[in-house]
Design a protein around this motif. Sequence first.
Motif, PDB file in Angstrom:
ATOM      1  N   THR A   1       0.789  -1.154  -0.017  1.00 50.22           N
ATOM      2  CA  THR A   1      -0.151   0.049   0.055  1.00 50.22           C
ATOM      3  C   THR A   1       0.827   1.239   0.202  1.00 50.22           C
ATOM      4  O   THR A   1       0.565   2.223  -0.525  1.00 50.22           O
ATOM      5  N   GLY A   2       1.999   1.336   0.816  1.00 48.57           N
ATOM      6  CA  GLY A   2       2.858   2.446   0.721  1.00 48.57           C
ATOM      7  C   GLY A   2       3.281   2.647  -0.749  1.00 48.57           C
ATOM      8  O   GLY A   2       3.610   3.686  -1.081  1.00 48.57           O
ATOM      9  N   CYS A   3       3.706   1.609  -1.649  1.00 43.45           N
ATOM     10  CA  CYS A   3       4.297   1.493  -2.703  1.00 43.45           C
ATOM     11  C   CYS A   3       3.159   2.360  -3.876  1.00 43.45           C
ATOM     12  O   CYS A   3       3.717   3.270  -4.554  1.00 43.45           O
ATOM     13  N   VAL A   4       2.089   2.142  -3.660  1.00 42.18           N
ATOM     14  CA  VAL A   4       0.832   2.629  -4.301  1.00 42.18           C
ATOM     15  C   VAL A   4       0.880   4.153  -3.873  1.00 42.18           C
ATOM     16  O   VAL A   4       0.622   4.776  -4.817  1.00 42.18           O
ATOM     17  N   CYS A   5       0.583   4.222  -2.635  1.00 43.23           N
ATOM     18  CA  CYS A   5       0.500   5.854  -2.021  1.00 43.23           C
ATOM     19  C   CYS A   5       1.787   6.692  -2.657  1.00 43.23           C
ATOM     20  O   CYS A   5       1.609   7.813  -2.818  1.00 43.23           O
ATOM     21  N   LEU A   6       2.824   5.912  -2.842  1.00 41.74           N
ATOM     22  CA  LEU A   6       4.189   6.498  -2.976  1.00 41.74           C
ATOM     23  C   LEU A   6       3.933   7.302  -4.412  1.00 41.74           C
ATOM     24  O   LEU A   6       4.155   8.544  -4.655  1.00 41.74           O
ATOM     25  N   ILE A   7       3.514   6.455  -5.301  1.00 42.48           N
ATOM     26  CA  ILE A   7       3.433   7.109  -6.678  1.00 42.48           C
ATOM     27  C   ILE A   7       2.345   7.945  -6.754  1.00 42.48           C
ATOM     28  O   ILE A   7       2.520   9.136  -7.542  1.00 42.48           O
ATOM     29  N   LEU A   8       1.183   7.760  -6.332  1.00 40.09           N
ATOM     30  CA  LEU A   8       0.237   8.593  -6.214  1.00 40.09           C
ATOM     31  C   LEU A   8       0.389   9.890  -5.665  1.00 40.09           C
ATOM     32  O   LEU A   8       0.036  10.959  -6.339  1.00 40.09           O
ATOM     33  N   GLY A   9       1.111   9.893  -4.381  1.00 42.03           N
ATOM     34  CA  GLY A   9       1.573  11.091  -4.000  1.00 42.03           C
ATOM     35  C   GLY A   9       2.409  12.141  -4.789  1.00 42.03           C
ATOM     36  O   GLY A   9       2.441  13.285  -4.822  1.00 42.03           O
ATOM     37  N   GLY A  10       3.484  11.272  -5.649  1.00 41.38           N
ATOM     38  CA  GLY A  10       4.319  12.090  -6.527  1.00 41.38           C
ATOM     39  C   GLY A  10       3.458  12.710  -7.677  1.00 41.38           C
ATOM     40  O   GLY A  10       3.743  13.892  -8.089  1.00 41.38           O
ATOM     41  N   LEU A  11       2.397  11.998  -8.248  1.00 43.09           N
ATOM     42  CA  LEU A  11       1.707  12.618  -9.199  1.00 43.09           C
ATOM     43  C   LEU A  11       0.821  13.606  -8.776  1.00 43.09           C
ATOM     44  O   LEU A  11       0.775  14.656  -9.393  1.00 43.09           O
ATOM     45  N   LEU A  12       0.467  13.573  -7.520  1.00 38.46           N
ATOM     46  CA  LEU A  12      -0.503  14.788  -7.075  1.00 38.46           C
ATOM     47  C   LEU A  12       0.386  16.040  -6.848  1.00 38.46           C
ATOM     48  O   LEU A  12       0.023  17.085  -7.133  1.00 38.46           O
ATOM     49  N   ALA A  13       1.503  15.800  -6.209  1.00 39.92           N
ATOM     50  CA  ALA A  13       2.447  16.902  -5.789  1.00 39.92           C
ATOM     51  C   ALA A  13       2.834  17.587  -7.099  1.00 39.92           C
ATOM     52  O   ALA A  13       3.035  18.718  -7.102  1.00 39.92           O
ATOM     53  N   ASP A  14       3.299  16.769  -8.325  1.00 41.87           N
ATOM     54  CA  ASP A  14       3.573  17.465  -9.238  1.00 41.87           C
ATOM     55  C   ASP A  14       2.431  18.047  -9.968  1.00 41.87           C
ATOM     56  O   ASP A  14       2.520  19.373 -10.526  1.00 41.87           O
ATOM     57  N   PHE A  15       1.188  17.737  -9.901  1.00 45.33           N
ATOM     58  CA  PHE A  15      -0.211  18.290 -10.451  1.00 45.33           C
ATOM     59  C   PHE A  15      -0.365  19.734  -9.755  1.00 45.33           C
ATOM     60  O   PHE A  15      -0.706  20.531 -10.356  1.00 45.33           O
ATOM     61  N   LEU A  16      -0.188  19.560  -8.440  1.00 41.72           N
ATOM     62  CA  LEU A  16      -0.487  20.859  -7.523  1.00 41.72           C
ATOM     63  C   LEU A  16       0.645  21.890  -7.928  1.00 41.72           C
ATOM     64  O   LEU A  16       0.195  22.956  -7.913  1.00 41.72           O
ATOM     65  N   SER A  17       1.834  21.656  -8.068  1.00 44.96           N
ATOM     66  CA  SER A  17       2.922  22.581  -8.454  1.00 44.96           C
ATOM     67  C   SER A  17       2.935  22.936  -9.679  1.00 44.96           C
ATOM     68  O   SER A  17       3.198  24.183 -10.199  1.00 44.96           O
ATOM     69  N   SER A  18       2.670  22.117 -10.692  1.00 47.24           N
ATOM     70  CA  SER A  18       2.698  22.498 -11.965  1.00 47.24           C
ATOM     71  C   SER A  18       1.641  23.307 -12.374  1.00 47.24           C
ATOM     72  O   SER A  18       1.935  24.141 -13.372  1.00 47.24           O
ATOM     73  N   ARG A  19       0.474  23.046 -11.984  1.00 40.04           N
ATOM     74  CA  ARG A  19      -0.563  23.696 -12.361  1.00 40.04           C
ATOM     75  C   ARG A  19      -0.813  25.068 -11.436  1.00 40.04           C
ATOM     76  O   ARG A  19      -1.628  25.921 -11.558  1.00 40.04           O
ATOM     77  N   LYS A  20       0.098  25.638 -10.826  1.00 37.23           N
ATOM     78  CA  LYS A  20       0.175  26.750  -9.869  1.00 37.23           C
ATOM     79  C   LYS A  20      -0.951  26.748  -8.927  1.00 37.23           C
ATOM     80  O   LYS A  20      -1.407  27.752  -8.428  1.00 37.23           O
ATOM     81  N   ILE A  21      -1.411  25.488  -8.628  1.00 36.75           N
ATOM     82  CA  ILE A  21      -2.539  25.569  -7.555  1.00 36.75           C
ATOM     83  C   ILE A  21      -1.912  25.923  -6.010  1.00 36.75           C
ATOM     84  O   ILE A  21      -2.435  26.714  -5.300  1.00 36.75           O
ATOM     85  N   LEU A  22      -0.712  25.388  -5.869  1.00 35.76           N
ATOM     86  CA  LEU A  22      -0.004  25.671  -4.584  1.00 35.76           C
ATOM     87  C   LEU A  22       1.458  25.830  -5.007  1.00 35.76           C
ATOM     88  O   LEU A  22       2.014  25.442  -6.034  1.00 35.76           O
TER      89      LEU A  22
END
Length: 483
Positions: free
Chosen positions: A326-347
């Motif tokens: 479960t940590g492996c799956v959340c690790l990948i999803l967390g990376g995708l979400l972090a890049d989405f938030l920063s690349s879209r200038k949301i945060l």
Amino acid sequence: MDDNLSMTQEQPSKKGLCSVRHGLAFILQLCNFSISTQQMSLSIAITAMVNNTATSIQPNASVERPSTDYSQDYWNETRKEFKAVAPTYDWSPEIQGIILSSLSYGSLLAPIPTGYVAGVFGAKYVVGAGLLISSVLTLFLPLGADAGVAPFIVLRVIQGIAQVMVSTGQYSIWVKWAPPTERSQLTTIAGSGSMLGIFIVLIAGGLLCQAIGWPYVFYIFGGIGCACCLLWFSLVYNEPKNHPFISFSEKSYILSSLAQQDSFPDWSLPIKAMVKSLPLWAVIVSYFCQYWQFSTMMAYTPTYFSTVLEANVRDSGILSALPFITGCVCLILGGLLADFLSSRKILRLITVRKLFTAIGVLLSAVVLLILPWVKSSFSTTVALLVLSSSFSSLCDSGALINFLDIAPRYGGFLRGLMQNFAYISGAISPTATGFFISQDSEWGWRNVFIVATAINVSGLIFFLIFGQAEVQHWAKEQTSTHF
């Protein structure tokens, strides 16, 4: 017209996972998978290698339901033959502890020089050599055990150095390959291989020991590592401009995205400026504190299941593997979400780093503090351990990747420095855990979780106060202080 054409060429490279840089991330995922299985193999196999634990398995084998099927009888006889030729050793608990720790002895020696060399000369041959050496030594570990404790420990020390070459050197790849807006997802895809490897070895290791004998744990995972070496040396290049299969649009996109930062390493190291840098210390402290909890859970989760929940060896391995998948799956999803938030200038990027670190630390801390009070419920305990691993994995998109934000130019060296602090934490935390458990068998685990939580939250507070995401001045230009 030229600008529009350039944007048209670069845009396709930003979408999807079918790009050379994402392929590189998946190859690194396989490499990390191999290294983590080799790291954990002895932790699983040693239960069958030592006399007192090996004999305790025999009663379990004797209660198996008899079979009248000839093929099943033949398989049972074959399995007994395999197990008969697998030797056992009279290793005391103290000797076992030294053997298990010997991998860390080698790990403490290599991170900083490995990161520095990989940053200057490139990661392809550093990582590839480390993976090859570790894999070959894994194949020879059964022979080393037969030769005696001292040769076995020497092999493990050398193997620890080789494994550091992989875990540290790979971050120099991303200095040249990872656009800033994709840094989290690429590094987390690659890093998820470690958790996947732990999951597989916990699931399969005990079964292999029972079915065909403990030496095959080393043969199988050592062989997988050798196969990964072929993939690594044939498909990985230090820079996009040298890769024969990369498209022009992807190459242009990567180079243009990195053009705004000085990410090219040099021989000089601004040691004095690094020592005075609070943002760098924020990352170092976070590494130490977060790896305290991670090392504790990785080393003692099977023990927790077997002693507190009274699970047998096989079930303990399977249950211990669940938090890591479960940590492996959340690790990948967390990376995708972090890049989405920063690349879209949301945060802002620093907000993303601090937010993910805070969520990962605080939620996993709450879960750990609850654990001692629900130990009577088997399913609740398993669910909480799974949640703890899932939340903790978010820190890989927070403080644990922040060193590439503040000093991409020295990414390899800084990764080695961080790993040194992580290994120090990993050497101290299991010892402290064993002390607490031996002092009080009933409430020792509560003290273990309280200490891990207090240390982890302290690191979070330090990072929230001093953490930054801008490239530091000492990472932009050469200074008069040299290494």
